[in-house]
Motif scaffolding. Structure first.
Motif, PDB file in Angstrom:
ATOM      1  N   LEU A 110      20.188   5.421 -36.568  1.00  9.13           N
ATOM      2  CA  LEU A 110      20.362   6.869 -36.674  1.00  9.13           C
ATOM      3  C   LEU A 110      18.987   7.501 -36.785  1.00  9.13           C
ATOM      4  N   GLU A 111      18.761   8.519 -35.973  1.00 16.47           N
ATOM      5  CA  GLU A 111      17.519   9.297 -36.033  1.00 16.47           C
ATOM      6  C   GLU A 111      17.902  10.768 -36.100  1.00 16.47           C
ATOM      7  N   ALA A 112      17.235  11.501 -36.946  1.00 16.75           N
ATOM      8  CA  ALA A 112      17.447  12.950 -37.027  1.00 16.75           C
ATOM      9  C   ALA A 112      16.091  13.611 -37.203  1.00 16.75           C
ATOM     10  N   GLU A 113      15.916  14.746 -36.528  1.00 17.35           N
ATOM     11  CA  GLU A 113      14.625  15.430 -36.593  1.00 17.35           C
ATOM     12  C   GLU A 113      14.829  16.936 -36.462  1.00 17.35           C
ATOM     13  N   TYR A 114      14.153  17.670 -37.327  1.00 17.29           N
ATOM     14  CA  TYR A 114      14.088  19.123 -37.232  1.00 17.29           C
ATOM     15  C   TYR A 114      12.737  19.477 -36.619  1.00 17.29           C
ATOM     16  N   TYR A 115      12.731  20.423 -35.680  1.00 17.12           N
ATOM     17  CA  TYR A 115      11.460  20.842 -35.083  1.00 17.12           C
ATOM     18  C   TYR A 115      11.369  22.370 -35.058  1.00 17.12           C
ATOM     19  N   TYR A 116      10.135  22.828 -35.135  1.00 19.13           N
ATOM     20  CA  TYR A 116       9.829  24.251 -35.030  1.00 19.13           C
ATOM     21  C   TYR A 116       8.548  24.385 -34.222  1.00 19.13           C
ATOM     22  N   ARG A 117       8.604  25.167 -33.139  1.00 18.04           N
ATOM     23  CA  ARG A 117       7.419  25.400 -32.304  1.00 18.04           C
ATOM     24  C   ARG A 117       7.168  26.898 -32.199  1.00 18.04           C
ATOM     25  N   ASN A 118       5.900  27.261 -32.324  1.00 15.48           N
ATOM     26  CA  ASN A 118       5.506  28.660 -32.201  1.00 15.48           C
ATOM     27  C   ASN A 118       4.371  28.730 -31.179  1.00 15.48           C
ATOM     28  N   THR A 119       4.590  29.479 -30.109  1.00 15.40           N
ATOM     29  CA  THR A 119       3.583  29.613 -29.055  1.00 15.40           C
ATOM     30  C   THR A 119       3.089  31.048 -29.039  1.00 15.40           C
ATOM     31  N   SER A 127      13.256  26.434 -32.267  1.00 17.03           N
ATOM     32  CA  SER A 127      13.566  25.531 -33.374  1.00 17.03           C
ATOM     33  C   SER A 127      14.898  24.857 -33.089  1.00 17.03           C
ATOM     34  N   GLY A 128      15.105  23.731 -33.760  1.00 20.31           N
ATOM     35  CA  GLY A 128      16.362  23.039 -33.582  1.00 20.31           C
ATOM     36  C   GLY A 128      16.391  21.711 -34.304  1.00 20.31           C
ATOM     37  N   ILE A 129      17.504  21.028 -34.152  1.00 21.81           N
ATOM     38  CA  ILE A 129      17.728  19.715 -34.740  1.00 21.81           C
ATOM     39  C   ILE A 129      18.152  18.779 -33.622  1.00 21.81           C
ATOM     40  N   ASP A 130      17.607  17.575 -33.636  1.00 24.17           N
ATOM     41  CA  ASP A 130      17.923  16.537 -32.653  1.00 24.17           C
ATOM     42  C   ASP A 130      18.443  15.323 -33.414  1.00 24.17           C
ATOM     43  N   ILE A 131      19.643  14.845 -33.063  1.00 28.74           N
ATOM     44  CA  ILE A 131      20.248  13.698 -33.739  1.00 28.74           C
ATOM     45  C   ILE A 131      20.616  12.650 -32.693  1.00 28.74           C
ATOM     46  N   ASN A 132      20.221  11.406 -32.943  1.00 34.24           N
ATOM     47  CA  ASN A 132      20.545  10.278 -32.070  1.00 34.24           C
ATOM     48  C   ASN A 132      21.251   9.215 -32.899  1.00 34.24           C
ATOM     49  N   LEU A 133      22.368   8.717 -32.363  1.00 36.43           N
ATOM     50  CA  LEU A 133      23.112   7.647 -33.004  1.00 36.43           C
ATOM     51  C   LEU A 133      23.280   6.540 -31.976  1.00 36.43           C
ATOM     52  N   GLY A 134      22.987   5.310 -32.358  1.00 33.15           N
ATOM     53  CA  GLY A 134      23.064   4.210 -31.404  1.00 33.15           C
ATOM     54  C   GLY A 134      23.756   2.990 -31.972  1.00 33.15           C
ATOM     55  N   ASP A 153      25.010  -1.593 -25.423  1.00 39.12           N
ATOM     56  CA  ASP A 153      24.002  -0.681 -25.948  1.00 39.12           C
ATOM     57  C   ASP A 153      24.504   0.735 -25.704  1.00 39.12           C
ATOM     58  N   LEU A 154      24.957   1.392 -26.754  1.00 41.11           N
ATOM     59  CA  LEU A 154      25.521   2.733 -26.644  1.00 41.11           C
ATOM     60  C   LEU A 154      24.670   3.721 -27.415  1.00 41.11           C
ATOM     61  N   GLY A 155      24.607   4.929 -26.933  1.00 43.85           N
ATOM     62  CA  GLY A 155      23.862   5.969 -27.622  1.00 43.85           C
ATOM     63  C   GLY A 155      24.513   7.326 -27.449  1.00 43.85           C
ATOM     64  N   VAL A 156      24.435   8.124 -28.484  1.00 46.60           N
ATOM     65  CA  VAL A 156      24.961   9.486 -28.456  1.00 46.60           C
ATOM     66  C   VAL A 156      23.853  10.403 -28.979  1.00 46.60           C
ATOM     67  N   ASN A 157      23.695  11.541 -28.327  1.00 53.21           N
ATOM     68  CA  ASN A 157      22.661  12.493 -28.703  1.00 53.21           C
ATOM     69  C   ASN A 157      23.306  13.857 -28.891  1.00 53.21           C
ATOM     70  N   ALA A 158      22.940  14.544 -29.949  1.00 52.40           N
ATOM     71  CA  ALA A 158      23.375  15.927 -30.171  1.00 52.40           C
ATOM     72  C   ALA A 158      22.158  16.737 -30.583  1.00 52.40           C
ATOM     73  N   LEU A 159      22.108  17.987 -30.143  1.00 51.99           N
ATOM     74  CA  LEU A 159      20.968  18.814 -30.515  1.00 51.99           C
ATOM     75  C   LEU A 159      21.360  20.272 -30.573  1.00 51.99           C
TER      76      LEU A 159
END
Length: 188
Positions: free
Chosen positions: A106-115, A144-151, A162-168
């Motif tokens: 399981l991987e989860a990440e919050y990101y924020y980018r300002n240009t 900004s957003g959240i990226d979640i990967n489950l494998g 080998d299975l993977g699901v991604n939600a963002l």
């Protein structure tokens, strides 16, 4: 860019902590193989306008003189010696974990980018002639957003699965613009 703005400073850093390696996590090792917390912040610069866009360019522009077409020299593009780097700063916070002999991850990440200082070439009034407008630092946006990967990784006899699901989630917003964003034609 002009000599005054030619160089840019774009720092960054990152850090990670393998929490699963700590002594207080011993009791979880039967089912939790790895847990890592991670974070980063950094800036990058963009100068994708060409090498000399801060200087005017000139070219052959014929003009009418005494009812004859006469060769002449004219401005092809106007200059902007205050043009600066487009700057994107990014912040990321997240974790990575693997479970049950690394079968699940399981991987989860919050990101924020300002240009900021987004470079563009605005339209010119036709009364200004045929020269192109100068590039300017005109816009700014954030995302900004959240990226979640489950494998899952496993085997059934000779078959490897080998299975993977991604939600963002993602949210973009242009917060600095040359005026209100409108659709259609404006009449003044």
């Amino acid at each position: 860019f002009s000599p005054d703005f030619r160089t840019g400073y774009f720092p960054s850093f990152s850090a990670g902590w393998r929490v699963s390696e700590e002594g207080f996590m011993k009791h979880t090792r039967s089912w939790l193989n790895e847990l890592k917390l991670k974070g980063s912040w950094g800036t990058t610069g963009n100068n994708a306008t060409g090498n000399y866009t801060w200087q005017p360019t000139y070219g052959s522009n014929p003009y009418s003189f005494n009812n004859l077409q006469t060769p002449g020299l004219g401005v092809n593009a106007y200059a902007n010696n205050a043009l600066q780097w487009e700057v994107m700063s990014s912040t990321n916070l997240g974790f990575e974990a693997s479970f049950l002999n690394r079968k699940f991850n399981l991987e989860a990440e919050y990101y924020y980018r300002n240009t900021t200082n987004i470079i563009s070439r605005p339209p010119m009034a036709q009364t200004a002639g045929t020269a192109s407008a100068p590039f300017i630092n005109e816009f700014a946006m954030k995302a900004s957003g959240i990226d979640i990967n489950l494998g899952y990784r496993g085997r059934i006899k000779d078959l490897t699965i080998d299975l993977g699901v991604n939600a963002l989630t993602m949210r973009n917003e242009v917060y600095k613009y040359k005026g209100p964003l409108v659709e259609g034609f404006n009449s003044d």
